[in-house]
Design a protein around this motif. Structure first.
Motif, PDB file in Angstrom:
ATOM      1  N   LEU A   1       0.827  -1.203   0.000  1.00 42.46           N
ATOM      2  CA  LEU A   1       0.000   0.000   0.000  1.00 42.46           C
ATOM      3  C   LEU A   1       0.860   1.251   0.000  1.00 42.46           C
ATOM      4  N   VAL A   2       0.577   2.131  -0.967  1.00 45.37           N
ATOM      5  CA  VAL A   2       1.145   3.476  -0.958  1.00 45.37           C
ATOM      6  C   VAL A   2       0.058   4.401  -0.434  1.00 45.37           C
ATOM      7  N   HIS A   3       0.244   4.906   0.781  1.00 44.41           N
ATOM      8  CA  HIS A   3      -0.763   5.786   1.370  1.00 44.41           C
ATOM      9  C   HIS A   3      -0.870   7.058   0.541  1.00 44.41           C
ATOM     10  N   VAL A   4      -2.058   7.667   0.566  1.00 45.13           N
ATOM     11  CA  VAL A   4      -2.294   8.863  -0.234  1.00 45.13           C
ATOM     12  C   VAL A   4      -1.274   9.954   0.065  1.00 45.13           C
ATOM     13  N   SER A   5      -0.789   9.992   1.301  1.00 38.93           N
ATOM     14  CA  SER A   5       0.193  11.013   1.675  1.00 38.93           C
ATOM     15  C   SER A   5       1.573  10.725   1.090  1.00 38.93           C
ATOM     16  N   ALA A   6       1.784   9.494   0.587  1.00 44.34           N
ATOM     17  CA  ALA A   6       3.092   9.117   0.049  1.00 44.34           C
ATOM     18  C   ALA A   6       3.081   8.965  -1.467  1.00 44.34           C
ATOM     19  N   LEU A   7       2.006   9.418  -2.104  1.00 45.10           N
ATOM     20  CA  LEU A   7       1.908   9.292  -3.561  1.00 45.10           C
ATOM     21  C   LEU A   7       2.701  10.367  -4.292  1.00 45.10           C
ATOM     22  N   SER A   8       2.872  11.515  -3.653  1.00 43.05           N
ATOM     23  CA  SER A   8       3.538  12.622  -4.320  1.00 43.05           C
ATOM     24  C   SER A   8       4.158  13.545  -3.283  1.00 43.05           C
ATOM     25  N   THR A   9       5.067  14.388  -3.727  1.00 40.33           N
ATOM     26  CA  THR A   9       5.683  15.366  -2.827  1.00 40.33           C
ATOM     27  C   THR A   9       4.752  16.546  -2.575  1.00 40.33           C
ATOM     28  N   THR A  10       3.674  16.629  -3.348  1.00 37.73           N
ATOM     29  CA  THR A  10       2.671  17.676  -3.154  1.00 37.73           C
ATOM     30  C   THR A  10       1.384  17.058  -2.618  1.00 37.73           C
ATOM     31  N   PHE A  11       0.487  17.904  -2.125  1.00 39.48           N
ATOM     32  CA  PHE A  11      -0.767  17.423  -1.544  1.00 39.48           C
ATOM     33  C   PHE A  11      -1.623  16.744  -2.616  1.00 39.48           C
ATOM     34  N   VAL A  12      -2.150  15.573  -2.269  1.00 41.77           N
ATOM     35  CA  VAL A  12      -3.000  14.815  -3.186  1.00 41.77           C
ATOM     36  C   VAL A  12      -4.379  14.667  -2.559  1.00 41.77           C
ATOM     37  N   LYS A  13      -5.370  15.247  -3.205  1.00 39.94           N
ATOM     38  CA  LYS A  13      -6.740  15.146  -2.708  1.00 39.94           C
ATOM     39  C   LYS A  13      -7.393  13.863  -3.175  1.00 39.94           C
TER      40      LYS A  13
ATOM     41  N   LYS B   1       9.379   2.697  -3.029  1.00 41.97           N
ATOM     42  CA  LYS B   1      10.372   2.345  -2.007  1.00 41.97           C
ATOM     43  C   LYS B   1       9.648   1.637  -0.867  1.00 41.97           C
ATOM     44  N   VAL B   2      10.267   0.579  -0.350  1.00 41.93           N
ATOM     45  CA  VAL B   2       9.686  -0.151   0.777  1.00 41.93           C
ATOM     46  C   VAL B   2       9.946   0.626   2.055  1.00 41.93           C
ATOM     47  N   LEU B   3       8.866   0.989   2.758  1.00 43.52           N
ATOM     48  CA  LEU B   3       9.006   1.700   4.024  1.00 43.52           C
ATOM     49  C   LEU B   3       9.008   0.755   5.207  1.00 43.52           C
ATOM     50  N   GLU B   4       8.109  -0.199   5.183  1.00 45.52           N
ATOM     51  CA  GLU B   4       7.969  -1.102   6.329  1.00 45.52           C
ATOM     52  C   GLU B   4       7.369  -2.420   5.868  1.00 45.52           C
ATOM     53  N   VAL B   5       7.816  -3.514   6.482  1.00 47.48           N
ATOM     54  CA  VAL B   5       7.295  -4.849   6.189  1.00 47.48           C
ATOM     55  C   VAL B   5       6.827  -5.472   7.493  1.00 47.48           C
ATOM     56  N   ASP B   6       5.532  -5.746   7.590  1.00 45.75           N
ATOM     57  CA  ASP B   6       4.946  -6.361   8.781  1.00 45.75           C
ATOM     58  C   ASP B   6       4.649  -7.818   8.443  1.00 45.75           C
ATOM     59  N   LEU B   7       5.601  -8.712   8.776  1.00 46.05           N
ATOM     60  CA  LEU B   7       5.456 -10.118   8.402  1.00 46.05           C
ATOM     61  C   LEU B   7       4.259 -10.812   9.043  1.00 46.05           C
ATOM     62  N   PRO B   8       4.040 -10.649  10.374  1.00 47.01           N
ATOM     63  CA  PRO B   8       2.899 -11.353  10.981  1.00 47.01           C
ATOM     64  C   PRO B   8       1.567 -11.003  10.328  1.00 47.01           C
ATOM     65  N   ARG B   9       1.387  -9.737   9.961  1.00 48.24           N
ATOM     66  CA  ARG B   9       0.119  -9.324   9.363  1.00 48.24           C
ATOM     67  C   ARG B   9       0.191  -9.266   7.835  1.00 48.24           C
ATOM     68  N   GLN B  10       1.340  -9.644   7.286  1.00 44.65           N
ATOM     69  CA  GLN B  10       1.527  -9.663   5.831  1.00 44.65           C
ATOM     70  C   GLN B  10       1.144  -8.316   5.205  1.00 44.65           C
ATOM     71  N   ARG B  11       1.671  -7.247   5.773  1.00 42.34           N
ATOM     72  CA  ARG B  11       1.399  -5.906   5.273  1.00 42.34           C
ATOM     73  C   ARG B  11       2.689  -5.250   4.812  1.00 42.34           C
ATOM     74  N   ILE B  12       2.594  -4.577   3.670  1.00 42.29           N
ATOM     75  CA  ILE B  12       3.756  -3.914   3.089  1.00 42.29           C
ATOM     76  C   ILE B  12       3.423  -2.437   2.912  1.00 42.29           C
TER      77      ILE B  12
ATOM     78  N   LEU C   1       4.519   1.109   1.360  1.00 43.91           N
ATOM     79  CA  LEU C   1       5.362   1.619   0.283  1.00 43.91           C
ATOM     80  C   LEU C   1       5.228   3.133   0.165  1.00 43.91           C
ATOM     81  N   THR C   2       6.137   3.727  -0.576  1.00 45.61           N
ATOM     82  CA  THR C   2       6.057   5.151  -0.877  1.00 45.61           C
ATOM     83  C   THR C   2       6.544   5.387  -2.295  1.00 45.61           C
ATOM     84  N   MET C   3       5.989   6.404  -2.938  1.00 50.15           N
ATOM     85  CA  MET C   3       6.464   6.814  -4.259  1.00 50.15           C
ATOM     86  C   MET C   3       7.374   8.034  -4.154  1.00 50.15           C
ATOM     87  N   ARG C   4       7.637   8.461  -2.905  1.00 49.95           N
ATOM     88  CA  ARG C   4       8.565   9.572  -2.676  1.00 49.95           C
ATOM     89  C   ARG C   4       9.903   8.971  -2.275  1.00 49.95           C
ATOM     90  N   MET C   5      10.869   9.028  -3.171  1.00 57.07           N
ATOM     91  CA  MET C   5      12.145   8.361  -2.930  1.00 57.07           C
ATOM     92  C   MET C   5      12.926   8.968  -1.771  1.00 57.07           C
TER      93      MET C   5
END
Length: 348
Positions: A268-280, A295-306, A308-312
């Motif tokens: 999941l790329v959260h809406v806040s991590a889609l761009s360097t500018t505000f995304v409505k 870019k991989v921000l965090e990997v939660d193995l027990p809950r199988q959640r990944i 991500l961010t599009m802001r390098m």
């Protein structure tokens, strides 16, 4: 060797359908689904029209809206897509033909039945021999039904048969045969569309005809491109924070976008991590099927959640330890004060 992601959404619905049973009566349900997924790579549109659009996964709130209006809207989108691309009438299935403007399931079945009985159609006029396919239906559908390698090269194009006289006039002016004009962009560009307009054919129709002559049988779909998945990254446990990967957007919701990075579980790329500018609205930044770099921000193995961010420039979260119990998750920490509970109420 290229790795290509093919969405399996709705494959189980198709494999258990009556249509799949008719197409593959001798195959197991799981094998029908596998065939459907493979066909999606060959011709996605022709295969996906066999599935109810709601079964493919069309959005975050698809179950919270009027199902009747949703079905009507989705059907309109599918019909627009099929008509924009056009279909080969000699290979198209009944579900695909049903989506053509002017046709229904009965007429589509009649076309396939006529084709099976008499062989491939050689020209568009032969469609008039199909039972129950009258002049009005032919007028609506003919421009979307293509016949490659037929008697008339125009039958493989988006030019409607009623507009063939316009093309004949163009050929007279150019003093060239049709086969020499098709694809000759220099000759077509030199023509004045206004010269061929009439009460029946306006300037926009003539311009469409010229574009089709310039690129006959053009496919309006964008060029096929797939993500380049990293070697050795095949499971969630292979991911590490900070990795930069390519992926394919699989779904877009109000809170962000899901991206397939080749490990079966979408990140999941959260809406806040889609761009360097505000995304409505995430839909203004990404769309399903788009190839993106994340870019991989965090990997939660027990809950199988990944995450991500599009802001390098984003820094990944520190790695979590999953071998020790965490406070706040049903296990008190050592520094926690004892919790006193009130005695149970006395029974009266």
């Amino acid at each position: 060797m290229h790795k290509i992601v093919v969405s399996e959404a709705g494959a189980s619905v198709y494999s258990a359908s009556e249509l799949a049973a008719r197409e593959f009566p001798d195959l197991d349900v799981s094998l029908r689904g596998a065939v459907s997924i493979a066909r999606r790579l060959q011709d996605p549109l022709a295969e996906l029209v066999k599935i109810d659009p709601k079964s493919i996964g069309v959005g975050q709130y698809q179950h919270d809206v009027s199902q009747t209006k949703l079905a009507r809207s989705l059907d309109a989108v599918v019909e627009d897509c099929v008509n924009a691309v056009g279909v080969d009438v000699n290979t198209a299935s009944v579900p695909l033909l049903t989506r053509i403007s002017g046709l229904n399931a009965g007429l589509a079945a009649n076309i396939v039945g006529f084709r099976d009985a008499h062989g491939a159609f050689r020209n568009r006029n032969e469609l008039k021999k199909v039972p129950r396919l009258g002049e009005r239906t032919f007028e609506q559908a003919a421009g979307f039904l293509r016949i490659p390698a037929g008697d008339n090269p125009l039958d493989a194009s988006a030019v409607h048969p009623e507009a063939y006289p316009v093309v004949e006039q163009i050929l007279v002016d150019l003093k060239k045969p049709l086969k020499d004009v098709l694809g000759d962009s220099r000759a077509v560009h030199a023509l004045d569309p206004a010269r061929y307009t009439s009460e029946r054919f306006g300037i926009f129709t003539v311009q469409d005809i010229l574009r089709e002559l310039e690129k006959p049988g053009r496919d309006p779909r964008p060029e096929f491109r797939t993500a380049s998945f990293a070697d050795g990254i095949e499971d969630v446990k292979d991911l590490r924070p900070g990795m930069i990967l390519e992926g394919v957007v699989t779904n877009v919701a109000a809170f962000g976008a899901f991206v397939d990075i080749g490990v079966h579980q979408d990140g999941l790329v959260h809406v806040s991590a889609l761009s360097t500018t505000f995304v409505k609205d995430p839909h203004t930044v990404v769309k399903a099927g788009q190839v993106v770099k994340v870019k991989v921000l965090e990997v939660d193995l027990p809950r199988q959640r990944i995450s991500l961010t599009m802001r390098m420039s984003d820094e990944p979260a520190p790695a979590r330890r999953h071998d020790a119990p965490q406070a706040g998750r049903g296990v008190p920490s050592r520094s926690s004060a004892p919790v006193r509970t009130a005695p149970p109420p006395a029974n009266n």
